[in-house]
Scaffold this active site. Structure first.
Site, PDB file in Angstrom:
ATOM      1  N   CYS A 196      -7.373  -0.976   1.266  1.00 40.17           N
ATOM      2  CA  CYS A 196      -6.406  -1.485   2.238  1.00 40.17           C
ATOM      3  C   CYS A 196      -7.100  -1.574   3.587  1.00 40.17           C
ATOM      4  O   CYS A 196      -7.667  -0.594   4.065  1.00 40.17           O
ATOM      5  CB  CYS A 196      -5.205  -0.552   2.308  1.00 40.17           C
ATOM      6  SG  CYS A 196      -4.013  -1.011   3.596  1.00 40.17           S
ATOM      7  N   CYS A 256       0.359   3.161   3.583  1.00 44.41           N
ATOM      8  CA  CYS A 256       0.798   2.668   4.890  1.00 44.41           C
ATOM      9  C   CYS A 256       1.851   1.567   4.832  1.00 44.41           C
ATOM     10  O   CYS A 256       2.354   1.143   5.865  1.00 44.41           O
ATOM     11  CB  CYS A 256      -0.406   2.186   5.698  1.00 44.41           C
ATOM     12  SG  CYS A 256      -1.145   0.659   5.069  1.00 44.41           S
ATOM     13  N   CYS A 273       0.847  -1.183   0.000  1.00 45.17           N
ATOM     14  CA  CYS A 273       0.000   0.000   0.000  1.00 45.17           C
ATOM     15  C   CYS A 273       0.888   1.241   0.000  1.00 45.17           C
ATOM     16  O   CYS A 273       1.796   1.365   0.826  1.00 45.17           O
ATOM     17  CB  CYS A 273      -0.908  -0.001   1.221  1.00 45.17           C
ATOM     18  SG  CYS A 273      -1.937   1.474   1.356  1.00 45.17           S
ATOM     19  N   HIS A 296     -10.711  -2.422  -7.868  1.00 46.30           N
ATOM     20  CA  HIS A 296     -11.899  -3.262  -7.782  1.00 46.30           C
ATOM     21  C   HIS A 296     -11.511  -4.721  -8.000  1.00 46.30           C
ATOM     22  O   HIS A 296     -10.453  -5.008  -8.563  1.00 46.30           O
ATOM     23  CB  HIS A 296     -12.938  -2.843  -8.827  1.00 46.30           C
ATOM     24  CG  HIS A 296     -13.509  -1.498  -8.548  1.00 46.30           C
ATOM     25  ND1 HIS A 296     -12.890  -0.326  -8.973  1.00 46.30           N
ATOM     26  CD2 HIS A 296     -14.620  -1.115  -7.866  1.00 46.30           C
ATOM     27  CE1 HIS A 296     -13.604   0.707  -8.568  1.00 46.30           C
ATOM     28  NE2 HIS A 296     -14.657   0.262  -7.901  1.00 46.30           N
ATOM     29  N   HIS A 309      -8.229   3.450  -1.142  1.00 48.25           N
ATOM     30  CA  HIS A 309      -8.867   2.840  -2.318  1.00 48.25           C
ATOM     31  C   HIS A 309      -7.755   2.251  -3.179  1.00 48.25           C
ATOM     32  O   HIS A 309      -6.788   2.939  -3.519  1.00 48.25           O
ATOM     33  CB  HIS A 309      -9.649   3.893  -3.102  1.00 48.25           C
ATOM     34  CG  HIS A 309     -10.119   3.404  -4.435  1.00 48.25           C
ATOM     35  ND1 HIS A 309     -11.223   2.596  -4.579  1.00 48.25           N
ATOM     36  CD2 HIS A 309      -9.626   3.590  -5.689  1.00 48.25           C
ATOM     37  CE1 HIS A 309     -11.400   2.318  -5.864  1.00 48.25           C
ATOM     38  NE2 HIS A 309     -10.436   2.918  -6.553  1.00 48.25           N
ATOM     39  N   CYS A 346      -8.145  -5.690  -9.904  1.00 48.44           N
ATOM     40  CA  CYS A 346      -7.732  -4.665 -10.860  1.00 48.44           C
ATOM     41  C   CYS A 346      -7.331  -3.443 -10.039  1.00 48.44           C
ATOM     42  O   CYS A 346      -8.180  -2.755  -9.474  1.00 48.44           O
ATOM     43  CB  CYS A 346      -8.909  -4.373 -11.783  1.00 48.44           C
ATOM     44  SG  CYS A 346      -8.532  -3.276 -13.129  1.00 48.44           S
ATOM     45  N   ARG A 361     -10.030 -11.371 -10.242  1.00 50.71           N
ATOM     46  CA  ARG A 361      -9.086 -10.426 -10.847  1.00 50.71           C
ATOM     47  C   ARG A 361      -9.151  -9.135 -10.043  1.00 50.71           C
ATOM     48  O   ARG A 361     -10.117  -8.398 -10.104  1.00 50.71           O
ATOM     49  CB  ARG A 361      -9.442 -10.136 -12.305  1.00 50.71           C
ATOM     50  CG  ARG A 361      -8.598  -9.016 -12.912  1.00 50.71           C
ATOM     51  CD  ARG A 361      -8.888  -8.814 -14.403  1.00 50.71           C
ATOM     52  NE  ARG A 361     -10.289  -8.565 -14.691  1.00 50.71           N
ATOM     53  CZ  ARG A 361     -10.830  -7.361 -14.879  1.00 50.71           C
ATOM     54  NH1 ARG A 361     -10.080  -6.269 -14.786  1.00 50.71           N
ATOM     55  NH2 ARG A 361     -12.111  -7.232 -15.159  1.00 50.71           N
ATOM     56  N   CYS A 392      -5.445   1.033   6.289  1.00 53.34           N
ATOM     57  CA  CYS A 392      -5.587   2.500   6.261  1.00 53.34           C
ATOM     58  C   CYS A 392      -6.790   2.999   5.466  1.00 53.34           C
ATOM     59  O   CYS A 392      -7.037   4.202   5.423  1.00 53.34           O
ATOM     60  CB  CYS A 392      -4.316   3.143   5.731  1.00 53.34           C
ATOM     61  SG  CYS A 392      -4.055   2.861   3.957  1.00 53.34           S
ATOM     62  N   CYS A 394      -6.209  -5.340 -19.419  1.00 58.52           N
ATOM     63  CA  CYS A 394      -7.115  -4.241 -19.063  1.00 58.52           C
ATOM     64  C   CYS A 394      -6.388  -2.907 -18.880  1.00 58.52           C
ATOM     65  O   CYS A 394      -7.036  -1.862 -18.817  1.00 58.52           O
ATOM     66  CB  CYS A 394      -7.899  -4.592 -17.803  1.00 58.52           C
ATOM     67  SG  CYS A 394      -6.876  -4.784 -16.331  1.00 58.52           S
ATOM     68  N   ASP A 404     -13.660 -12.623 -12.978  1.00 59.88           N
ATOM     69  CA  ASP A 404     -13.244 -13.125 -14.290  1.00 59.88           C
ATOM     70  C   ASP A 404     -11.742 -13.419 -14.339  1.00 59.88           C
ATOM     71  O   ASP A 404     -11.121 -13.366 -15.389  1.00 59.88           O
ATOM     72  CB  ASP A 404     -13.629 -12.137 -15.387  1.00 59.88           C
ATOM     73  CG  ASP A 404     -12.973 -10.762 -15.224  1.00 59.88           C
ATOM     74  OD1 ASP A 404     -12.228 -10.562 -14.234  1.00 59.88           O
ATOM     75  OD2 ASP A 404     -13.208  -9.899 -16.081  1.00 59.88           O
TER      76      ASP A 404
END
Length: 132
Positions: free
Chosen positions: A98, A52, A49, A107, A104, A121, A119, A101, A67, A111
């Site tokens: 995470c 943190c 992360c 997602h 974001h 992503c 997965r 902390c 992707c 698949d």
């Protein structure tokens, strides 16, 4: 929302992170596909992360999903990432954060490859690479 171990004010996060890292991790922004530093990075090591330092993903589970974002089939440990329903942008997705902390990360989708079928992503701006 979890009660995160690491808590900082927006000012503290802004001082620690670059503008893209801040927008992605603290405001759930998304970097453009094929622009992040780790989308096509396949060295051996761990991804932590950016906020943190929590170990989140291992290079052994990274794969090219085509992707444009780093994709992983599993987290280092299930309890290391929090899954939250995301209804933004007219879609229903599962956001991953995470657990330490609340950053974001991206997602998770169903698949991915075996054995997990998942997965993750993940935005490059949400992670740092630590070579093994």
């Amino acid at each position: 929302m979890s009660d995160y171990k690491v808590k900082k004010s927006d000012a503290e996060w802004r001082a620690q992170l670059d503008p893209m890292q801040f927008e992605v991790t603290r405001h759930a922004a998304t970097e453009r596909a094929f622009t992040g530093q780790y989308w096509d990075h396949f060295a051996d090591g761990r991804y932590r992360c950016v906020c943190c330092g929590e170990p989140l993903f291992d290079a052994a589970t990274k794969f090219d999903a085509g992707c444009g974002w780093p994709s992983f089939s599993a987290a280092v440990k299930d309890e290391g990432v929090e899954r939250v329903m995301d209804h933004s942008h007219g879609m229903i997705r599962v956001e991953v954060r995470c657990q330490n902390c609340g950053a974001h990360l991206g997602h998770v989708f169903d698949d991915g490859p075996a054995p997990t079928g998942e997965r993750f992503c993940i935005n490059s701006a949400a992670i740092d690479f630590e070579p093994r």
